[in-house]
Scaffold this motif. Sequence first.
Motif, PDB file in Angstrom:
ATOM      1  N   PHE B 104       0.839  -1.191   0.000  1.00 12.24           N
ATOM      2  CA  PHE B 104       0.000   0.000   0.000  1.00 12.24           C
ATOM      3  C   PHE B 104       0.884   1.254   0.000  1.00 12.24           C
ATOM      4  CE2 PHE B 104      -2.146   3.353   2.386  1.00 12.24           C
ATOM      5  CZ  PHE B 104      -3.251   3.529   1.566  1.00 12.24           C
ATOM      6  N   LEU B 105       1.858   1.273   0.889  1.00  9.98           N
ATOM      7  CA  LEU B 105       2.708   2.467   1.007  1.00  9.98           C
ATOM      8  C   LEU B 105       3.607   2.649  -0.220  1.00  9.98           C
ATOM      9  CD1 LEU B 105       3.781   2.314   4.752  1.00  9.98           C
ATOM     10  CD2 LEU B 105       2.232   3.946   3.668  1.00  9.98           C
ATOM     11  N   ARG B 106       4.089   1.532  -0.737  1.00  6.65           N
ATOM     12  CA  ARG B 106       4.994   1.614  -1.881  1.00  6.65           C
ATOM     13  C   ARG B 106       4.290   2.110  -3.133  1.00  6.65           C
ATOM     14  NH1 ARG B 106       9.325  -1.471  -3.763  1.00  6.65           N
ATOM     15  NH2 ARG B 106       7.947  -2.730  -5.012  1.00  6.65           N
ATOM     16  N   ASN B 107       2.982   1.864  -3.195  1.00  2.00           N
ATOM     17  CA  ASN B 107       2.254   2.225  -4.405  1.00  2.00           C
ATOM     18  C   ASN B 107       1.409   3.483  -4.248  1.00  2.00           C
ATOM     19  OD1 ASN B 107       2.980   0.016  -6.294  1.00  2.00           O
ATOM     20  ND2 ASN B 107       2.260  -1.205  -4.580  1.00  2.00           N
ATOM     21  N   SER B 108       1.644   4.212  -3.140  1.00  2.00           N
ATOM     22  CA  SER B 108       0.938   5.484  -2.989  1.00  2.00           C
ATOM     23  C   SER B 108       1.844   6.597  -3.486  1.00  2.00           C
ATOM     24  CB  SER B 108       0.625   5.747  -1.516  1.00  2.00           C
ATOM     25  OG  SER B 108       0.022   4.621  -0.943  1.00  2.00           O
ATOM     26  N   PRO B 109       1.269   7.566  -4.213  1.00  3.14           N
ATOM     27  CA  PRO B 109       2.074   8.735  -4.588  1.00  3.14           C
ATOM     28  C   PRO B 109       2.511   9.452  -3.310  1.00  3.14           C
ATOM     29  CG  PRO B 109      -0.005   8.688  -5.787  1.00  3.14           C
ATOM     30  CD  PRO B 109      -0.090   7.626  -4.748  1.00  3.14           C
ATOM     31  N   TRP B 110       3.774   9.825  -3.257  1.00  2.00           N
ATOM     32  CA  TRP B 110       4.301  10.434  -2.034  1.00  2.00           C
ATOM     33  C   TRP B 110       3.555  11.708  -1.671  1.00  2.00           C
ATOM     34  CZ3 TRP B 110      10.139   9.680  -0.830  1.00  2.00           C
ATOM     35  CH2 TRP B 110      10.500   8.355  -1.125  1.00  2.00           C
ATOM     36  N   ILE B 111       3.194  12.452  -2.701  1.00  2.00           N
ATOM     37  CA  ILE B 111       2.547  13.738  -2.409  1.00  2.00           C
ATOM     38  C   ILE B 111       1.179  13.519  -1.756  1.00  2.00           C
ATOM     39  CG2 ILE B 111       1.429  14.057  -4.679  1.00  2.00           C
ATOM     40  CD1 ILE B 111       2.518  17.040  -4.377  1.00  2.00           C
ATOM     41  N   VAL B 112       0.520  12.421  -2.145  1.00  2.00           N
ATOM     42  CA  VAL B 112      -0.779  12.119  -1.533  1.00  2.00           C
ATOM     43  C   VAL B 112      -0.582  11.766  -0.057  1.00  2.00           C
ATOM     44  CG1 VAL B 112      -2.780  10.601  -1.585  1.00  2.00           C
ATOM     45  CG2 VAL B 112      -1.725  11.350  -3.726  1.00  2.00           C
ATOM     46  N   LEU B 113       0.481  10.992   0.239  1.00  2.00           N
ATOM     47  CA  LEU B 113       0.773  10.652   1.632  1.00  2.00           C
ATOM     48  C   LEU B 113       1.048  11.911   2.447  1.00  2.00           C
ATOM     49  CD1 LEU B 113       2.994   7.471   1.252  1.00  2.00           C
ATOM     50  CD2 LEU B 113       0.697   7.600   2.224  1.00  2.00           C
ATOM     51  N   LEU B 114       1.757  12.859   1.831  1.00  2.00           N
ATOM     52  CA  LEU B 114       2.067  14.098   2.547  1.00  2.00           C
ATOM     53  C   LEU B 114       0.798  14.886   2.837  1.00  2.00           C
ATOM     54  CD1 LEU B 114       5.349  15.117   0.735  1.00  2.00           C
ATOM     55  CD2 LEU B 114       5.075  14.769   3.195  1.00  2.00           C
ATOM     56  N   PHE B 115      -0.078  14.998   1.835  1.00  2.00           N
ATOM     57  CA  PHE B 115      -1.356  15.673   2.064  1.00  2.00           C
ATOM     58  C   PHE B 115      -2.143  14.957   3.151  1.00  2.00           C
ATOM     59  CE2 PHE B 115      -1.233  17.952  -2.122  1.00  2.00           C
ATOM     60  CZ  PHE B 115      -1.476  19.203  -1.593  1.00  2.00           C
ATOM     61  N   ALA B 116      -2.105  13.630   3.118  1.00  2.00           N
ATOM     62  CA  ALA B 116      -2.840  12.839   4.096  1.00  2.00           C
ATOM     63  C   ALA B 116      -2.356  13.162   5.509  1.00  2.00           C
ATOM     64  CB  ALA B 116      -2.679  11.352   3.799  1.00  2.00           C
ATOM     65  N   MET B 117      -1.037  13.308   5.672  1.00  2.00           N
ATOM     66  CA  MET B 117      -0.477  13.648   6.988  1.00  2.00           C
ATOM     67  C   MET B 117      -1.053  14.964   7.485  1.00  2.00           C
ATOM     68  SD  MET B 117       1.287  11.361   8.065  1.00  2.00           S
ATOM     69  CE  MET B 117       0.725  10.012   7.079  1.00  2.00           C
ATOM     70  N   LEU B 118      -1.224  15.882   6.540  1.00  2.00           N
ATOM     71  CA  LEU B 118      -1.733  17.209   6.862  1.00  2.00           C
ATOM     72  C   LEU B 118      -3.089  17.111   7.548  1.00  2.00           C
ATOM     73  CD1 LEU B 118      -0.244  19.718   6.228  1.00  2.00           C
ATOM     74  CD2 LEU B 118      -1.537  19.983   4.123  1.00  2.00           C
ATOM     75  N   TYR B 119      -3.911  16.161   7.063  1.00  2.00           N
ATOM     76  CA  TYR B 119      -5.271  16.053   7.589  1.00  2.00           C
ATOM     77  C   TYR B 119      -5.396  14.980   8.665  1.00  2.00           C
ATOM     78  CZ  TYR B 119      -6.065  19.059   3.655  1.00  2.00           C
ATOM     79  OH  TYR B 119      -5.984  20.092   2.802  1.00  2.00           O
ATOM     80  N   LEU B 120      -4.535  13.959   8.610  1.00  2.00           N
ATOM     81  CA  LEU B 120      -4.644  12.871   9.583  1.00  2.00           C
ATOM     82  C   LEU B 120      -4.047  13.253  10.925  1.00  2.00           C
ATOM     83  CD1 LEU B 120      -3.886   9.628   7.530  1.00  2.00           C
ATOM     84  CD2 LEU B 120      -6.062  10.432   8.454  1.00  2.00           C
ATOM     85  N   LEU B 121      -2.880  13.905  10.886  1.00  2.00           N
ATOM     86  CA  LEU B 121      -2.242  14.281  12.149  1.00  2.00           C
ATOM     87  C   LEU B 121      -2.861  15.578  12.648  1.00  2.00           C
ATOM     88  CD1 LEU B 121       1.532  13.586  11.353  1.00  2.00           C
ATOM     89  CD2 LEU B 121      -0.025  12.184  12.698  1.00  2.00           C
TER      90      LEU B 121
END
Lengths: 249, 270
Positions: B104-121
């Motif tokens: 899951f993590l390897r196939n996620s665009p990094w920028i999407v993960l970064l945006f996700a951190m913005l809203y998840l944390l």
Amino acid sequence: MTARNQSLIELDGIRKSFGGNEVLKGISLNVAKGEAVCIIGPSGSGKSTILRCINGLIPIDEGFVRVGKHRVHEIRHERGMRPLRRQVAMVFQQYNLFPHRTALENVMMAPVQVLKHDPGEVRERAIALMAKVRLAGKESSYPGELSGGQQQRVAIARALAMQPEIILFDEVTAALDPETVKDVLTTIRELVEEGMTCLLVTHEMRFAREVADRVCFTDHGLIVESAPPAALFDTPQDPRTREFLSQVL
Amino acid sequence: MLTDTRYQRRKRLALLAILGAAIAWIAFDALLGGSAEWARVISRLPLLLTGSGPAWSIQGGFAFNVLMGMLSMAIATLLGLLMGIALLARNAWLRRGAFMIMNFLRNSPWIVLLFAMLYLLPHRVELFGTTLSFSPFFKAVVGLSLPTAANFAEIIRGAVGSVHSGQWESARSLGYGTAQIYRQVILPQALRRMIPGWMNLYALLMIATALATVTGVQEVVTLLRTTLAMESETALVYFYLTVLLMFFLYCYPIALLARRLENRTKGDAI
Ligand SMILES: Nc1ncnc2c1ncn2[C@@H]1O[C@H](COP(=O)(O)OP(=O)(O)OP(=O)(O)O)[C@@H](O)[C@H]1O
Ligand SMILES: [Mg+2]
């Protein structure tokens, strides 16, 4: 733990399949202490698989395997295999030395790390064994710096360092240059003469005839014929043995 | 061998040609008035590098990218190690779980993960009466370390799997147990093969720190988009070129070293 007979190794009706492919179809074989038995046969007939069943590298589907007092087919866990593995050493076609350790370390590792023997004593033994396989002076070479024949002799020294009762040889000269084959065979011949119990898979028919007490011919997962070398090579009984020998001799 | 050296020579010539062209272009451009823009860039260089004007204290800028890269890599190495161990575990459920998370993590665009951190944390959490606030920097580091950890876990799994099966067989036949085989036989060989991949991953991560601009952290791209946004459009071209050059100068030597190490381990026996 009673032995069913006096043999050191006893195989009775072992069967083994890989997926749907039945590789061993009822192998029975006895090897007495001090005996040298050669297994010959076409590629894919299950020779390597037989050896791997004996030291428990491969679990069998059916049958009886005993080595000394160990009933191998009853051992379920890798941990339970340890005492067996101390008794049975194995030498492989591809040497399988540990490339990150020197020749001497390869020989010393298992006695120190597995058997917990005293390193000083093991070191002396290892140096003596290196001399025995005629590799004195190569102690600090890495496997990558040695020829195939030299690596194979280190592998034999490594097996001997465990002070086994039985050594299994799986086509140990098949990957070697013709010149180095001789050195390795000489080393094995000396072991046989010293009375080490040996089970050898080999393609070297001349060698098998010289050193073996008995030769077994395998084909399609069965031992087709088993006899002293002179009888098997000169007057083979089974047509399949005759055909195989006519191809390789 | 012969074609190999000829290929190397051609490659070197091609690189020299590119370098020559770049220098020629810069010289030509400077004659046409580009030197004024370069002077602008040089006067703002401390800002680009440290995020603070003339004083050399680190408030952001490229130094932040380096810092984020190093911190993320440290976390990713630890997490990746744990994930890698789980991937090799004998327990099938643990293995499957780790496998799913990793993929899951390897196939996620990094920028999407970064945006996700913005809203998840959350911005801040109350823990035992003390307030912890999650800065954009912290969020960026977490967001970057997750995919890096997954990639490192895969590098570990690959390296361990690449050790010849004969090594397992011979170690088992010598009476070694599984844990001992990993420690004495497999890991020493796998480690050598992991290092180049780990270095490449770091170079990749360093490049990806530019994406952290979406969290609002004061890294170099954020500076370009905010503080330096009022520069003239032509000057901005020079600023962006300079930043590209910074990343290149930082990452390329790492990639080169990794490749050299990789070639050396290729020569290993077995
Ligand atoms: N781990 C395994 N998984 C699946 N199939 C296997 C495995 N090991 C052996 N086999 C199959 O079992 C058969 C017998 O293999 P084995 O290695 O025992 O033959 P062999 O007589 O030693 O042959 P060779 O002379 O080529 O070494 C082959 O068809 C092989 O493909
Ligand atoms: Mg074989």
